[in-house]
Design a protein around this motif. Sequence first.
Motif, PDB file in Angstrom:
ATOM      1  N   LEU A  94      -8.533 -10.529   7.788  1.00  0.00           N
ATOM      2  CA  LEU A  94      -8.362  -9.226   7.159  1.00  0.00           C
ATOM      3  C   LEU A  94      -6.937  -8.755   7.388  1.00  0.00           C
ATOM      4  O   LEU A  94      -6.600  -8.303   8.478  1.00  0.00           O
ATOM      5  CB  LEU A  94      -9.349  -8.205   7.759  1.00  0.00           C
ATOM      6  N   PRO A  95      -6.072  -8.848   6.377  1.00  0.00           N
ATOM      7  CA  PRO A  95      -4.710  -8.365   6.564  1.00  0.00           C
ATOM      8  C   PRO A  95      -4.689  -6.879   6.803  1.00  0.00           C
ATOM      9  O   PRO A  95      -5.577  -6.142   6.387  1.00  0.00           O
ATOM     10  CB  PRO A  95      -4.023  -8.721   5.240  1.00  0.00           C
ATOM     11  N   ASP A  96      -3.636  -6.424   7.500  1.00  0.00           N
ATOM     12  CA  ASP A  96      -3.549  -5.019   7.874  1.00  0.00           C
ATOM     13  C   ASP A  96      -3.451  -4.107   6.667  1.00  0.00           C
ATOM     14  O   ASP A  96      -3.818  -2.950   6.724  1.00  0.00           O
ATOM     15  CB  ASP A  96      -2.337  -4.824   8.792  1.00  0.00           C
ATOM     16  N   ASN A  97      -2.926  -4.628   5.550  1.00  0.00           N
ATOM     17  CA  ASN A  97      -2.765  -3.810   4.350  1.00  0.00           C
ATOM     18  C   ASN A  97      -3.835  -4.110   3.303  1.00  0.00           C
ATOM     19  O   ASN A  97      -3.629  -3.854   2.123  1.00  0.00           O
ATOM     20  CB  ASN A  97      -1.374  -4.021   3.751  1.00  0.00           C
ATOM     21  N   GLU A  98      -4.976  -4.642   3.720  1.00  0.00           N
ATOM     22  CA  GLU A  98      -6.038  -4.956   2.766  1.00  0.00           C
ATOM     23  C   GLU A  98      -6.602  -3.672   2.156  1.00  0.00           C
ATOM     24  O   GLU A  98      -6.826  -2.679   2.852  1.00  0.00           O
ATOM     25  CB  GLU A  98      -7.163  -5.718   3.467  1.00  0.00           C
ATOM     26  N   LEU A  99      -6.860  -3.708   0.854  1.00  0.00           N
ATOM     27  CA  LEU A  99      -7.466  -2.572   0.175  1.00  0.00           C
ATOM     28  C   LEU A  99      -8.951  -2.537   0.491  1.00  0.00           C
ATOM     29  O   LEU A  99      -9.643  -3.544   0.377  1.00  0.00           O
ATOM     30  CB  LEU A  99      -7.252  -2.680  -1.333  1.00  0.00           C
ATOM     31  N   VAL A 100      -9.436  -1.376   0.884  1.00  0.00           N
ATOM     32  CA  VAL A 100     -10.856  -1.235   1.205  1.00  0.00           C
ATOM     33  C   VAL A 100     -11.557  -0.319   0.212  1.00  0.00           C
ATOM     34  O   VAL A 100     -12.703   0.085   0.445  1.00  0.00           O
ATOM     35  CB  VAL A 100     -11.033  -0.698   2.645  1.00  0.00           C
ATOM     36  N   GLN A 115     -16.203   2.913  -7.589  1.00  0.00           N
ATOM     37  CA  GLN A 115     -15.283   3.420  -8.610  1.00  0.00           C
ATOM     38  C   GLN A 115     -15.879   3.301 -10.006  1.00  0.00           C
ATOM     39  O   GLN A 115     -15.714   4.192 -10.841  1.00  0.00           O
ATOM     40  CB  GLN A 115     -13.954   2.663  -8.529  1.00  0.00           C
ATOM     41  N   MET A 116     -16.574   2.202 -10.282  1.00  0.00           N
ATOM     42  CA  MET A 116     -17.241   2.046 -11.580  1.00  0.00           C
ATOM     43  C   MET A 116     -18.338   3.096 -11.755  1.00  0.00           C
ATOM     44  O   MET A 116     -18.485   3.680 -12.837  1.00  0.00           O
ATOM     45  CB  MET A 116     -17.818   0.640 -11.689  1.00  0.00           C
ATOM     46  N   ALA A 117     -19.104   3.348 -10.684  1.00  0.00           N
ATOM     47  CA  ALA A 117     -20.155   4.364 -10.773  1.00  0.00           C
ATOM     48  C   ALA A 117     -19.567   5.747 -11.005  1.00  0.00           C
ATOM     49  O   ALA A 117     -20.110   6.548 -11.781  1.00  0.00           O
ATOM     50  CB  ALA A 117     -20.994   4.344  -9.495  1.00  0.00           C
ATOM     51  N   GLN A 156      -7.463   6.414  -3.010  1.00  0.00           N
ATOM     52  CA  GLN A 156      -6.387   6.578  -2.038  1.00  0.00           C
ATOM     53  C   GLN A 156      -6.817   6.282  -0.607  1.00  0.00           C
ATOM     54  O   GLN A 156      -6.039   6.471   0.322  1.00  0.00           O
ATOM     55  CB  GLN A 156      -5.826   7.999  -2.131  1.00  0.00           C
ATOM     56  N   GLU A 157      -8.069   5.826  -0.434  1.00  0.00           N
ATOM     57  CA  GLU A 157      -8.589   5.446   0.882  1.00  0.00           C
ATOM     58  C   GLU A 157      -8.450   6.583   1.890  1.00  0.00           C
ATOM     59  O   GLU A 157      -7.974   6.409   3.007  1.00  0.00           O
ATOM     60  CB  GLU A 157      -7.892   4.178   1.390  1.00  0.00           C
ATOM     61  N   LYS A 158      -8.873   7.774   1.479  1.00  0.00           N
ATOM     62  CA  LYS A 158      -8.846   8.945   2.352  1.00  0.00           C
ATOM     63  C   LYS A 158     -10.253   9.196   2.870  1.00  0.00           C
ATOM     64  O   LYS A 158     -11.158   9.541   2.117  1.00  0.00           O
ATOM     65  CB  LYS A 158      -8.327  10.169   1.597  1.00  0.00           C
TER      66      LYS A 158
END
Length: 226
Positions: free
Chosen positions: A35-41, A47-49, A107-109
């Motif tokens: 799991l890279p440190d900058n991986e998108l979670v 988002q589709m829902a 924005q992963e907040k």
Amino acid sequence: MSLPEPVRRRLSSFSRTVFTDNNRTGPDSRSDDNLPDNELVSSLPLQMALYFNLCFFPFWWVSSVVMLQLKYPVLPDYYKFILVTIMIISSLIEVIRLYLGYMGNLQEKVPELAGFWLLSLFLQLPLILFLLLNEGLRIQPLERAVHIVFVVFLVFQVVVAFLALKKMVNQLATRFRLREFDRLDNPLPSGRQGGPKTRAEIPWAVGSPAEGIRPTSVGWGSAVRA
């Protein structure tokens, strides 16, 4: 536009309490290496829902308002008041809920996504279930159909948002632990003025033999010249 700071702090504390995996006491090399440190979670299903929910909401609102107008004369007075109140509250909640969902997921907040999850589970879902299951409201076939679709959206979003929050909070906790381990592996001495020195200010941090100390690439080890 963002949440007020007191609300953000409370939601962050709630997220750490509910969604953090307490069984992990440190970075797990078996899972964190991949799991890279900058991986998108961000969650693609969520988002589709949210996107389809945003498209469906105007249709649900128009259908509910039209059906309310048609059956309004035959409803008891207390049901008239309840229905109008629920329509106003649920419409406001839905606008805020979708906004928080988009902000939190894209924005992963964590605070925004936690607010979205709480609004979905404890406010919007009970209101729509009341509109769907209370036969005293003289539910029409169109109302029943749109409410069922809305409930399906809400249940799916609650489940997927819970998984996304758990992954997001655990990744943030892992990043924090990795930074703490990195600070322990590479301690920087303080300057004479009391402030910490940067690597550019420390001679031996760039391989200089000053003060007879030469660091190695191993985490805790260091070689001392005789």
